[in-house]
Design an enzyme around this catalytic site. Sequence first.
Site, mmCIF file in Angstrom:
data_model
loop_
_atom_site.group_PDB
_atom_site.id
_atom_site.type_symbol
_atom_site.label_atom_id
_atom_site.label_comp_id
_atom_site.label_asym_id
_atom_site.label_seq_id
_atom_site.Cartn_x
_atom_site.Cartn_y
_atom_site.Cartn_z
ATOM 1 N N ASP A 1 0.926 -1.092 0.020
ATOM 2 C CA ASP A 1 0.019 0.031 0.089
ATOM 3 C C ASP A 1 0.913 1.295 0.129
ATOM 4 O O ASP A 1 2.153 1.197 0.439
ATOM 5 C CB ASP A 1 -0.855 -0.017 1.302
ATOM 6 C CG ASP A 1 -2.043 -0.742 1.257
ATOM 7 O OD1 ASP A 1 -2.267 -1.510 0.113
ATOM 8 O OD2 ASP A 1 -2.323 -1.373 2.248
ATOM 9 N N ASP B 1 -4.716 -3.033 4.938
ATOM 10 C CA ASP B 1 -5.213 -2.567 6.334
ATOM 11 C C ASP B 1 -6.804 -2.649 6.424
ATOM 12 O O ASP B 1 -7.131 -2.612 7.550
ATOM 13 C CB ASP B 1 -4.661 -1.081 6.502
ATOM 14 C CG ASP B 1 -4.934 -0.282 5.364
ATOM 15 O OD1 ASP B 1 -5.807 -0.526 4.425
ATOM 16 O OD2 ASP B 1 -4.210 0.944 5.291
ATOM 17 N N ASP C 1 -9.463 -5.858 2.068
ATOM 18 C CA ASP C 1 -8.074 -6.370 1.672
ATOM 19 C C ASP C 1 -7.774 -7.694 2.249
ATOM 20 O O ASP C 1 -6.889 -8.578 1.808
ATOM 21 C CB ASP C 1 -7.003 -5.621 2.494
ATOM 22 C CG ASP C 1 -6.733 -4.383 1.607
ATOM 23 O OD1 ASP C 1 -6.907 -4.162 0.473
ATOM 24 O OD2 ASP C 1 -6.497 -3.341 2.375
#
Length: 1083
Positions: free
Chosen positions: A490, A797, A801
């Site tokens: 990310d 997070d 996901d």
Amino acid sequence: MSFPNGSSPRRQAAEGDIEAGPSTRRSADLDDGDSSDPFDIARTKNASIERLRRWRQAALVLNASRRFRYTLDLKKEEEKKQILRKIRAHAQAIRAAYLFKAAGGGPGSEPIKPPPTPTLGEFQIGQEQLASISREHDPAALQQNGGVVGLSNLLKTNLEKGIHGDDADLLKRRNAFGSNNYPRKKGRSFLMFMWDACKDLTLIILMIAAAASLALGIKSEGIKEGWYDGGSIAFAVIIVIVVTAVSDYKQSLQFRDLNEEKRNIHLEVIRGGRRVEISIYDIVVGDVIPLNIGNQVPADGILITGHSLAIDESSMTGESKTVHKDSKDPFLMSGCKVADGSGTMLVTGVGINTEWGLLMASISEDTGEETPLQVRLNGVATFIGIVGLSVAVIVLIVLLARYFSGHTENTDGTAQFQRGQTKVGDAIDDAIKIVTVAVTIVVVAVPEGLPLAVTLTLAYSMRKMMVDKALVRRLSACETMGSATTICSDKTGTLTMNKMTVVEAYAGGNKIDPPHKLESYPMLCSLLIEGVAQNTNGSVYAPEGANDVEVSGSPTEKAILLWGIQLGMNFTAARSESSIIHVFPFNSEKKRGGVAIQTADSDIHIHWKGAAEIVLACCTGYIDANDQLVGMDEEKMTFFKNAIEDMASDSLRCVAIAYRSYEKEKVPTNEELLAHWSLPEDDLILLAIVGLKDPCREGVKDAVQLCQKAGVKVKMVTGDNVKTAKAIAVECGILSSFADATEPNLIEGKTFRGLSDAERDEIADRISVMGRSSPNDKLLLVQALRRKDHVVAVTGDGTNDAPALHEADIGLAMGIQGTEVAKESSDIIILDDNFASVVKVVRWGRSVYANIQKFMQFQLTVNVAALVINVVAAFSSGDVPLNTVQLLWVNLIMDTLGALALATEPPTDHLMDRSPVGRREPLITNIMWRNLLIQAMYQVSVLLVLNFRGRSILGLSHDKNDHAIKVKNTLIFNAFVLCQVFNEFNARKPDEYNIFKGVTKNYLFMGIIVLTVVLQIVIIEFLGKFTSTVRLNWKQWLISVVIGIISWPLAAIGKLIPVPTTPINNVFSKCRTSRRKEPEESQ
């Protein structure tokens, strides 16, 4: 999560949603190795029970309880499932009974009477009454106590500000209602580990042999002299058992501490009007807890307020469907997950007074887990064990044949066994000695400690990784990380600092500088304050008498709230001026969140906030420089799009804030209809576009470069604008320059999503940055990479996901911003959300693999040398130079002490100079074979020369025969042990010349070396009676040391010998394949 694609039920209902992407084949087929080899399990993450059972059955094991201690206990796993089924059935039966009773189902049913008010205690309601309401989901009892408001009064809780939360208040609540903990099952005691160590088949045989030898010795020579032979074996076995038990017990304590850390969830509660972060164990009855998507419900409770709140109760009920919570069904069960929406809850039950507490108390014992390396090492140990067992059997047959045929001689040259003359007792005693030697060869030959060395190095690594801000949830992930070829990371919070501030703003049709200067736009400012205050899941707390305010929420929420405060927002006042009707929580797929509110004038306003270009596309008007509402023309739309692109190019996150008014008559009045109401998102009025600066983390560029040097490709997968992603990627070093930012190097999520499986597979390797990606795009990328044989690590997070984290070889959840759902789907939690910590995990993963290889090289050298020396001596002279007690001491050095010394080496930068280790690369590399064979051949050659020519070489020709043989055998034993001590240094650096680099920093290694040498001196000089050795003079000690120390220059010279790049294993397998093909072709 229970959803197949990790989305909320609302998302699943939207058929044909382009964000969901086309269905794709799973890559689970990559996880299984060659099914013909039971030890080839490349990925234990989702391995079937049948596969796991197969390798256990195929392994040659001397002590099953010890060997399989840290593998998944298949029996306990089944018991755990049965307990879970019973508790779920019990909970559902109680609930069904109450529903039946409430419906008046039965002739004898009576209306439920209000519970008696207790007269004693601090609170007007007792624990049993609370349990009858929450655990039994009893709505009648809840209403009789005045609903959630009445219950909060009984519990002395303010539903908006929470409890006072001072020490006295918390103590009263814990005394009255218990703490949020549950009794743990007691861990295994040290005596249980002792008992496990005693179960080793070879040690049992040795103890029986020792007892027989003791009895015969005392009978023939008397107790004063006759107990030495049997007693020394027994004493040596006891030492092996104690040392083994101590090592195993210490490991178990480390795992226990790590398991406790995994359970310690941190969450926010409202106390004294402010949000504070506490441990899940510190929650008390009466606490008010905010719930957001992805959170775990930390205790039993009642819903206070909720907006589209959907709970995944599968962990408790076993049913995968989600349950919508509202005033009709306000009961929340501990341990469940928030699948969608948001809300606040009042805690009514904690710890053992909840179903989750009962469940955890029943199954709190960890059932273990195996790792691919552990399984492969069991295969290696089995192969070596079979060879060793065969050798031991041959030695036993040869020694017994030589003895009973009269070819085994005493030191004076006479035959040990003479038919008709040798006493039966003496013959049995000699036969027992031969059996003990053969059994001891099995002890040395079967590397029982080899698979356990994985557990040792993993336990050590996991403890150290905690210091490096990584919490390992799955053992296998720790080692798999060393094989990672790709990291999909990310952007926000991982590559960047996650400390956002509003640095640019466009409002009133112009750029505002400074970004909070909006005094000349009263209507715009009023609407912005209203939207910022209500359309948020953050909060602002202003302590009395203090100037500073405390802002809580996600970094984006905090930045926008602080900007609102700069605009003149009073958070509490702004929220009290209007009431929330319905909330659409921010969704990582739609990339926006909204709220419908009713103002004091009964007007309905709908506020939206989200990704700038997506919200802007929904806007048909804006508020101009005159503070007037005007239509959005093409020129102004282009102006705002250019503004977004300019901010994105400066690596700013762009967020648009918009609103619209709505007819009150169209708003659903029914609570159920309102819960499923889709907020209108067309005809919006643009209020502002803000640019949030989130600087790159310090050191992240170095970390990315280190990964690239180590052969690990770093890919950025972000939901942010493509231009923002590009700017950050160049800043972090993921892209070397803006010139590289072309397709497919830089790709948008919807473009990737629109490709076929084959097309995705083709470009997956080349992608460096994916912008505006949905969680499903991340999943598709992971699947494509895994189909290309990559070992993929993924950071995540959010709740959505979870599928990508689960699908990846290593799922890395963020410890600060990560939801509980993401953490539960992950294998490792990065506690500081920092990419540099991810790279440290890669180093540790490689260290695990390297340490196991060091230990294998060391152990196999001892194995080969000890076996060859004893076998050759047995065949030639009918006697062995290394007796039972000596071999047990060598086994202790090789197995337990060797593992402690070599399996706990800290990682070095040298590890990052290599390419990732392939999942099916041989455990014993060509370099290891070279080092191992050189050392083993040297030791065997020198010690066999000493065995056959020792008397003349050592100048013992004139000594008594008996004494000369004892000196020679003692020197062989001493030199052999010292060879292992010096070779332990060689094993530290299999492919480096400087074997002493960093050795002084490894205190455990140095301590074990010193301990081994000291104990060896004690054995030789003071314990001769036990070990059948004699004292050596200084010259003989010097010879022993020189023999040992030669292994250092020999190792350095050996490293000059080049090794082929093709693994030896592959050469043999190719030969076997070609031989098989020849007969087929001839047919």
